[in-house]
Motif scaffolding. Structure first.
Motif: not given
Length: 644
Positions: A311-312, A320-325, A403-405, A420-426
């Motif tokens: 969990q991130v 918790a961070y929601r991958p894809g959202r 993107l970082v896994d 695996t959780i893929r994190i999207a970020f700027t």
């Protein structure tokens, strides 16, 4: 350790029953696990041809360890035999498991390497369709369960390579280095994965597909052939219901990713299965070669292994961070760290955290700032582990989404399971203007580039001085430096002194060229010096640089050397002798040595070692030829006419 003791108990019983049933067949040459050929360019026309053969260390007989094997090379168009190459065995090692703790007594593989340097002449290997290499050997493991009569099934190791010359030019190619050896087993009804992908030393594109293994001409009564036969090679026979696209049945059946070479299968049956993979290489969209590997995969019953979970939590968030959202937005000076919790429901599981940059370079990837591995659900161990993943303050995505896994893996057998959780970020970094470097050197040539040097031309004994000034609007610490390309500044007599500081740095450069420096400059096509202004501080930009090439030339213009081509030794006081007052000047080891003058029949009529020579031409008439020699071997030739 997660599952090894239970697994061994299960494997041991299965293996003992299997070995007992097959004991009468132990004398047969049923030892080949698989292998592949490899051809690597060394230099010129020399290549290294190798065979990697994988040997069953459990069921194979020591007597089947060949000291050498013969590879045969054929023309792909005509099947003409080009050469037979005896490959001696040069190494014998064991193939490692991905997780050594998962070792079972029923599976052990040895890697035998046979290799020799060969010559592929550009005068011989010119067939546009290319060539192929084959090695034939029998037999495969008798325990294979997906082919007909495995104890009588042979193997042909095979690769294709292109002509070594195309359109009159050398065409160099090395086969792709692929297929890490497979030491692992698969578990029934569990997803098995393995990376069979590789890299090509020439940068060619690679494509993978499943193929039916080659059988060839070797047989159980005649397992070793003195030389391989030409193509075509017969194929092994699949058991009913199986085929190239269904070599190991399952959901999914065994397959390979055409681009990455990643094998996947969720096998449904127990046993030992053979399979074949081909790697084709393409250059500019045209296929130029291929190599094949046959190999085996054990499928065994394994203890249940549950996957780990993680969990991130985003900075400053309790959710918790929601991958894809969700997309993280990392701001300058803000919290740029992720809080991570990870666990596994199985007892005594050892977990490991990693991260992988997906669409950006790893130079700016986030890093873990605390422990990334540990054991859960064992005596004295917690049920959940935590760690922190932080993004560098200077990471700036320029408004794009990176993107970082974030990956957690357990130590399950036969292979780890993951979550695996893929994190999207700027991310935006702190603003920082680049420092400015000003110098008194001449401007760089146009168009300006980092590797285009300005040229400073000097004469021997002429001192050159220059100044450099670096400034920074952010008043960060600045450092000026200078370095010679392949030489030491002090050894060449160059002096560089810098006064560095915050917001400003100054430096002075001076040089008085000597003959020693001239010799070094000749050897290096001029002396190249890189001057650099570096900034220390948060989010520093790339250093500012100036590249200067120093060239030393003699005084005067060598193009002004225009010796006379006629003189009149008649005593009238005008042009009575032959002289060369405009000879190229003496310069270090380039000094006047002598002049010799010859008649048209090659007879010497005059010589001198004096730079200020004069030839009065007494008794001469007509054309004469001269040769001027300098101490460094340079020569000047010409003619002169003597008129009455």
């Amino acid at each position: 350790m997660k599952c090894i003791w239970t697994a061994r108990a299960d494997f041991r019983g299965w293996a003992l029953v299997l070995l007992a049933l097959l004991a009468p067949l132990a004398a047969a040459a049923t030892h080949i696990v698989g292998g592949e050929l490899d051809l690597q360019h060394k230099s010129g026309s020399t290549y290294t041809l190798s065979l990697n053969l994988y040997f069953d260390a459990i069921n194979g007989s020591a007597g089947a360890l060949d000291d050498n094997l013969t590879a045969s090379i054929f023309n792909k168009t005509t099947n003409q035999r080009m050469a037979d190459v005896v490959l001696p065995r040069v190494s014998d090692t064991f193939v490692n498991y991905t997780n050594p703790a998962c070792t079972v007594g029923s599976l052990s593989t040895r890697k035998l390497v046979y290799t020799k340097d060969i010559t592929l002449s550009a005068a011989t290997y010119t067939n546009a369709a290319g060539y192929y290499v084959a090695v034939e050997r029998c037999c495969r493991n008798v325990t294979i369960g997906n082919i007909v009569a495995p104890n009588n099934a042979a193997q042909t190791f095979y690769l294709e390579f292109p002509a070594v010359v195309r359109s009159g030019a050398a065409f160099l190619d090395s086969t792709p280095r692929i297929f890490p050896p497979l030491g692992d087993y698969a578990c029934r009804d569990e997803l098995f994965y393995y990376d069979f992908g590789g890299q090509d030393p020439d940068g060619d594109s690679l494509a993978y597909d499943m193929v039916t293994p080659l059988n060839g001409h070797a047989t159980n009564p005649n397992p070793i052939l003195a030389q391989a036969g030409p193509a075509p090679y017969s194929l092994i026979n699949w058991n009913r219901g199986l085929g190239t696209s269904n070599q190991i049945p399952g959901s999914p059946a065994l397959g390979i990713d055409a681009h990455t070479g990643r094998l996947t299968v969720r096998p449904r049956d127990l046993g030992l299965f053979v399979f074949g993979v081909r790697c084709s290489e393409f250059r500019r969209g045209v296929k130029i070669g291929e190599t094949r590997r046959d190999f085996q995969l054990y499928v065994l019953n394994c203890p249940t292994n549950m996957a780990p979970t993680l969990q991130v939590r985003a900075p400053g968030s309790a959710a918790a961070y929601r991958p894809g959202r969700d997309t993280l937005r990392l701001t300058p000076g803000g919290n740029r760290c992720l809080a991570i919790r990870y666990t596994d429901p199985d007892p005594s599981s050892t977990l490991t955290m990693t991260s992988r940059a997906v669409n950006f370079t790893t130079a700016t990837a986030p890093v873990f700032t605390s422990t990334t591995s540990g054991t859960v659900h064992s005596a004295g161990a917690p049920d959940t582990l935590t760690t922190t993943l932080c993004f560098p303050d200077c990471l700036d995505t320029g408004g794009r989404v990176y993107l970082v896994d974030v990956i957690v893996a357990d130590n399950g057998c036969s292979l780890p399971k993951h979550d695996t959780i893929r994190i999207a970020f700027t991310a935006a970094s702190l603003p920082n203007q680049a420092p400015v470097l000003a110098t008194t050197f001449p401007p760089a040539p146009l168009p300006v580039s980092d590797d285009a040097p300005a040229v400073v031309r000097l004469t021997l004994g002429e001192r050159y001085d220059a100044t450099l000034t670096g400034t920074d609007a952010n008043r960060n610490a600045l450092t000026l430096s200078a370095a010679g390309a392949g030489f030491n500044l002090a050894d060449a007599g160059m002096a560089f002194a810098a006064r560095n500081g915050y917001g400003r740095a100054d430096a002075a450069f001076s040089w008085l060229p000597t003959c020693d420096a001239v010799a070094a400059a000749r050897a290096n096509n001029g002396l190249l010096v890189r001057f650099r202004l570096a900034e220390a501080g948060p989010c520093e930009p790339l250093p500012q640089e100036r590249l200067i090439r120093f060239v030393v030339a003699p005084k005067g213009d060598s193009l002004a050397f225009r010796p006379p081509n006629v003189f009149t030794p008649n005593g009238d006081g005008l042009n009575d002798s032959f002289r060369m007052p405009d000879l190229p000047v003496d310069f270090c080891d380039h000094k006047f040595a002598s002049i010799k003058i010859f008649s048209r029949w090659g007879q010497p009529v005059f010589s001198s070692s004096e730079r200020g020579f004069q030839w009065n031409g007494a008794g001469a008439g007509g054309l004469y030829y001269y040769l001027v020699t300098y101490t460094d071997g340079q020569k000047y030739k010409g003619w002169v006419e003597v008129l009455p």
